[in-house]
Scaffold this motif. Sequence first.
Motif, PDB file in Angstrom:
ATOM      1  N   ILE A  70       3.171  39.001 -27.687  1.00  0.00           N
ATOM      2  CA  ILE A  70       2.452  40.152 -27.137  1.00  0.00           C
ATOM      3  C   ILE A  70       2.297  41.211 -28.216  1.00  0.00           C
ATOM      4  N   GLY A  71       1.325  42.100 -28.008  1.00  0.00           N
ATOM      5  CA  GLY A  71       1.105  43.172 -28.961  1.00  0.00           C
ATOM      6  C   GLY A  71       0.722  44.463 -28.267  1.00  0.00           C
ATOM      7  N   GLU A  72       0.598  45.521 -29.044  1.00  0.00           N
ATOM      8  CA  GLU A  72       0.184  46.807 -28.486  1.00  0.00           C
ATOM      9  C   GLU A  72      -1.204  46.673 -27.863  1.00  0.00           C
ATOM     10  N   GLY A  73      -1.456  47.519 -26.868  1.00  0.00           N
ATOM     11  CA  GLY A  73      -2.745  47.460 -26.203  1.00  0.00           C
ATOM     12  C   GLY A  73      -2.880  46.286 -25.255  1.00  0.00           C
ATOM     13  N   GLU A  74      -1.748  45.748 -24.775  1.00  0.00           N
ATOM     14  CA  GLU A  74      -1.723  44.650 -23.803  1.00  0.00           C
ATOM     15  C   GLU A  74      -2.213  43.324 -24.361  1.00  0.00           C
ATOM     16  N   ALA A  75      -2.315  43.193 -25.680  1.00  0.00           N
ATOM     17  CA  ALA A  75      -2.731  41.923 -26.275  1.00  0.00           C
ATOM     18  C   ALA A  75      -1.665  40.859 -26.017  1.00  0.00           C
ATOM     19  N   GLU A  76      -2.115  39.623 -25.758  1.00  0.00           N
ATOM     20  CA  GLU A  76      -1.174  38.539 -25.500  1.00  0.00           C
ATOM     21  C   GLU A  76      -1.820  37.200 -25.841  1.00  0.00           C
ATOM     22  N   VAL A  77      -1.021  36.330 -26.450  1.00  0.00           N
ATOM     23  CA  VAL A  77      -1.431  34.947 -26.718  1.00  0.00           C
ATOM     24  C   VAL A  77      -0.308  34.049 -26.222  1.00  0.00           C
ATOM     25  N   LEU A  78      -0.659  33.014 -25.449  1.00  0.00           N
ATOM     26  CA  LEU A  78       0.345  32.086 -24.939  1.00  0.00           C
ATOM     27  C   LEU A  78       0.147  30.708 -25.572  1.00  0.00           C
ATOM     28  N   ASN A  79       1.262  30.068 -25.884  1.00  0.00           N
ATOM     29  CA  ASN A  79       1.250  28.710 -26.413  1.00  0.00           C
ATOM     30  C   ASN A  79       1.497  27.770 -25.232  1.00  0.00           C
ATOM     31  N   ASP A  80       0.411  27.326 -24.600  1.00  0.00           N
ATOM     32  CA  ASP A  80       0.525  26.536 -23.373  1.00  0.00           C
ATOM     33  C   ASP A  80       1.291  25.231 -23.572  1.00  0.00           C
ATOM     34  N   ASP A  81       1.139  24.629 -24.740  1.00  0.00           N
ATOM     35  CA  ASP A  81       1.834  23.366 -25.005  1.00  0.00           C
ATOM     36  C   ASP A  81       3.352  23.550 -24.932  1.00  0.00           C
ATOM     37  N   VAL A  82       3.842  24.631 -25.550  1.00  0.00           N
ATOM     38  CA  VAL A  82       5.284  24.900 -25.542  1.00  0.00           C
ATOM     39  C   VAL A  82       5.757  25.213 -24.128  1.00  0.00           C
ATOM     40  N   ILE A  83       4.986  25.992 -23.398  1.00  0.00           N
ATOM     41  CA  ILE A  83       5.355  26.356 -22.029  1.00  0.00           C
ATOM     42  C   ILE A  83       5.458  25.110 -21.147  1.00  0.00           C
ATOM     43  N   HIS A  84       4.473  24.227 -21.269  1.00  0.00           N
ATOM     44  CA  HIS A  84       4.460  23.036 -20.430  1.00  0.00           C
ATOM     45  C   HIS A  84       5.544  22.042 -20.836  1.00  0.00           C
ATOM     46  N   ARG A  85       5.690  21.833 -22.140  1.00  0.00           N
ATOM     47  CA  ARG A  85       6.708  20.884 -22.611  1.00  0.00           C
ATOM     48  C   ARG A  85       8.115  21.365 -22.269  1.00  0.00           C
ATOM     49  N   GLY A  86       8.303  22.688 -22.311  1.00  0.00           N
ATOM     50  CA  GLY A  86       9.623  23.246 -22.039  1.00  0.00           C
ATOM     51  C   GLY A  86       9.910  23.463 -20.570  1.00  0.00           C
ATOM     52  N   GLY A  87       8.902  23.264 -19.708  1.00  0.00           N
ATOM     53  CA  GLY A  87       9.108  23.474 -18.279  1.00  0.00           C
ATOM     54  C   GLY A  87       9.401  24.918 -17.934  1.00  0.00           C
ATOM     55  N   VAL A  88       8.794  25.856 -18.654  1.00  0.00           N
ATOM     56  CA  VAL A  88       9.029  27.286 -18.422  1.00  0.00           C
ATOM     57  C   VAL A  88       8.273  27.722 -17.173  1.00  0.00           C
TER      58      VAL A  88
END
Length: 214
Positions: A70-88
Amino acid sequence: MHYATRAGAGRALAKSLSHLRGSDPMVLGLPRGGVPVAYEVAQALRAPLDVILVRKLGVPWQPELAMGAIGEGEAEVLNDDVIHRGGVTRQALESVRTKERQELARRADALRGGRARTPLTGRTVVLVDDGMATGATAAVACQVARAAGAARIVVAIPVASPEAVSRLRVTADEVVCPFTPVNLGGVGGAYVDFHQLDDREVTELLARTGESQA
């Protein structure tokens, strides 16, 4: 090992950035580890130095592994592969996001001391970190800089995985990285001294830059 210290990495990296000297660049370090690297780059380019504040969203049970940033100004990037592989779960992601938003606000106050973010409109911005494993954090930094009006974004890092470099080439206008080992593992493995920096070390470097340009 490839670099002795972050400062040494910054001096080595600066040799690959000499083409930017005439572009009136603005150097932005990612706290904390990227700032000692960025300091050396700024000195070599005779450019101003500031921080760009982003926070990695680490997998709860493996914080070093980024599932996004995440960054200032509500910026956000998600790594979907990591989220899915990790079962988050969504709840786990939101918990980490809330915690890191609070830390982002704290760091903004601690490092800038109430000073406003540096204007980036129309500038060539050089984003510097000490290394990239996934590129998620730098991708958010690019997003923040672009939203702030940067005309051109150069991501400069001493060491990164080939995958991270490829990812950033989609987001940045230019990526400069002299060392891209196929099996990077952790960024710290590329350094002899990879100690955890504190806020004082960062603010001292920012103050030193201001004094040298006064």
